[in-house]
Design a protein around this motif. Structure first.
Motif, mmCIF file in Angstrom:
data_model
loop_
_atom_site.group_PDB
_atom_site.id
_atom_site.type_symbol
_atom_site.label_atom_id
_atom_site.label_comp_id
_atom_site.label_asym_id
_atom_site.label_seq_id
_atom_site.Cartn_x
_atom_site.Cartn_y
_atom_site.Cartn_z
ATOM 1 N N ARG A 1 2.726 13.308 25.798
ATOM 2 C CA ARG A 1 2.302 12.509 26.955
ATOM 3 C C ARG A 1 3.534 11.868 27.580
ATOM 4 O O ARG A 1 4.303 11.192 26.896
ATOM 5 N N THR A 2 3.706 12.092 28.869
ATOM 6 C CA THR A 2 4.783 11.445 29.608
ATOM 7 C C THR A 2 4.176 10.318 30.425
ATOM 8 O O THR A 2 3.252 10.531 31.209
ATOM 9 N N VAL A 3 4.688 9.115 30.204
ATOM 10 C CA VAL A 3 4.266 7.950 30.980
ATOM 11 C C VAL A 3 5.408 7.615 31.929
ATOM 12 O O VAL A 3 6.537 7.382 31.492
ATOM 13 N N VAL A 4 5.122 7.620 33.226
ATOM 14 C CA VAL A 4 6.117 7.246 34.227
ATOM 15 C C VAL A 4 5.819 5.812 34.642
ATOM 16 O O VAL A 4 4.791 5.532 35.256
ATOM 17 N N ASP A 5 6.719 4.909 34.276
ATOM 18 C CA ASP A 5 6.576 3.497 34.609
ATOM 19 C C ASP A 5 7.123 3.292 36.022
ATOM 20 O O ASP A 5 8.327 3.308 36.242
ATOM 21 N N CYS A 6 6.235 3.109 36.980
ATOM 22 C CA CYS A 6 6.596 3.054 38.399
ATOM 23 C C CYS A 6 6.874 1.642 38.907
ATOM 24 O O CYS A 6 7.049 1.448 40.112
ATOM 25 N N GLU A 7 6.927 0.675 38.006
ATOM 26 C CA GLU A 7 7.115 -0.712 38.427
ATOM 27 C C GLU A 7 8.407 -0.890 39.226
ATOM 28 O O GLU A 7 8.461 -1.673 40.171
ATOM 29 N N GLY A 8 9.461 -0.180 38.872
ATOM 30 C CA GLY A 8 10.750 -0.345 39.527
ATOM 31 C C GLY A 8 10.984 0.555 40.724
ATOM 32 O O GLY A 8 12.054 0.513 41.327
ATOM 33 N N LEU A 9 9.991 1.375 41.085
ATOM 34 C CA LEU A 9 10.160 2.246 42.251
ATOM 35 C C LEU A 9 9.929 1.445 43.529
ATOM 36 O O LEU A 9 8.820 1.002 43.807
ATOM 37 N N LEU A 10 10.982 1.260 44.276
ATOM 38 C CA LEU A 10 10.900 0.486 45.511
ATOM 39 C C LEU A 10 10.479 1.345 46.695
ATOM 40 O O LEU A 10 9.970 0.841 47.690
ATOM 41 N N PHE A 11 10.718 2.656 46.582
ATOM 42 C CA PHE A 11 10.408 3.591 47.661
ATOM 43 C C PHE A 11 10.171 4.954 47.046
ATOM 44 O O PHE A 11 10.825 5.332 46.077
ATOM 45 N N CYS A 12 9.232 5.700 47.601
ATOM 46 C CA CYS A 12 8.974 7.069 47.168
ATOM 47 C C CYS A 12 8.495 7.853 48.376
ATOM 48 O O CYS A 12 7.496 7.487 48.993
ATOM 49 N N ASP A 13 9.225 8.922 48.726
ATOM 50 C CA ASP A 13 8.801 9.744 49.856
ATOM 51 C C ASP A 13 8.029 10.965 49.355
ATOM 52 O O ASP A 13 7.695 11.062 48.175
ATOM 53 N N SER A 14 7.742 11.905 50.253
ATOM 54 C CA SER A 14 6.955 13.079 49.882
ATOM 55 C C SER A 14 7.661 13.934 48.837
ATOM 56 O O SER A 14 7.000 14.573 48.008
ATOM 57 N N THR A 15 8.979 13.946 48.830
ATOM 58 C CA THR A 15 9.715 14.685 47.800
ATOM 59 C C THR A 15 9.405 14.117 46.421
ATOM 60 O O THR A 15 9.142 14.860 45.479
ATOM 61 N N GLY A 16 9.436 12.807 46.302
ATOM 62 C CA GLY A 16 9.129 12.167 45.032
ATOM 63 C C GLY A 16 7.692 12.401 44.604
ATOM 64 O O GLY A 16 7.422 12.676 43.431
ATOM 65 N N LEU A 17 6.772 12.307 45.541
ATOM 66 C CA LEU A 17 5.366 12.543 45.227
ATOM 67 C C LEU A 17 5.165 13.976 44.751
ATOM 68 O O LEU A 17 4.487 14.215 43.747
ATOM 69 N N ASN A 18 5.761 14.936 45.458
ATOM 70 C CA ASN A 18 5.645 16.337 45.041
ATOM 71 C C ASN A 18 6.255 16.558 43.668
ATOM 72 O O ASN A 18 5.718 17.325 42.862
#
Length: 125
Positions: free
Chosen positions: A54-71
């Protein structure tokens, strides 16, 4: 968590922390087409380190995410599931939570409000 690897590119820092059921990945900063490579490498390494984990991605520190990141996150989730594992998101920052809502992908990902819930796994919500 017994080890920690960190990578930095431009405006994004990524650390990965193995734990008993998989890997905790923490991207911090801005995730876009120019900064995605370290996260892509960390997610690939997490998937290949322990198939079925199981990979848990802790997104608390993501200040910005564009479509590249979402994909990137969507593709990593698909790849993890194909290998018998999973990828979930924890503590999305307001901007990331809004992006998930606007794109409808909050219905695709398991999204946990706390890191403890995400690490506990299904039923830990």
């Amino acid at each position: 968590m017994d080890s920690d690897t960190g990578r930095t590119t431009g405006r994004l820092t990524v650390s990965a922390h193995p734990w008993e059921s998989g890997v905790l990945v923490r991207p911090d900063g801005e995730l876009d087409h120019e900064t995605a490579e370290p996260l892509e490498r960390a997610l690939h390494a997490a998937r290949t380190a322990g198939p079925g984990g199981r990979t848990v991605v802790d997104c608390e520190g993501l200040l910005f995410c564009d479509s590249t990141g979402l994909n990137l996150l969507l593709n990593a989730r698909s790849a993890a599931r194909e290998g018998g594992g999973d990828l979930v998101l924890a503590r999305p920052a307001p901007m990331v939570a809004r992006m998930l809502e606007v794109t409808g992908t909050q219905e695709v990902f398991e999204v946990y409000g706390t890191l403890d819930e995400a690490l506990a796994g299904p039923g830990g919500r």
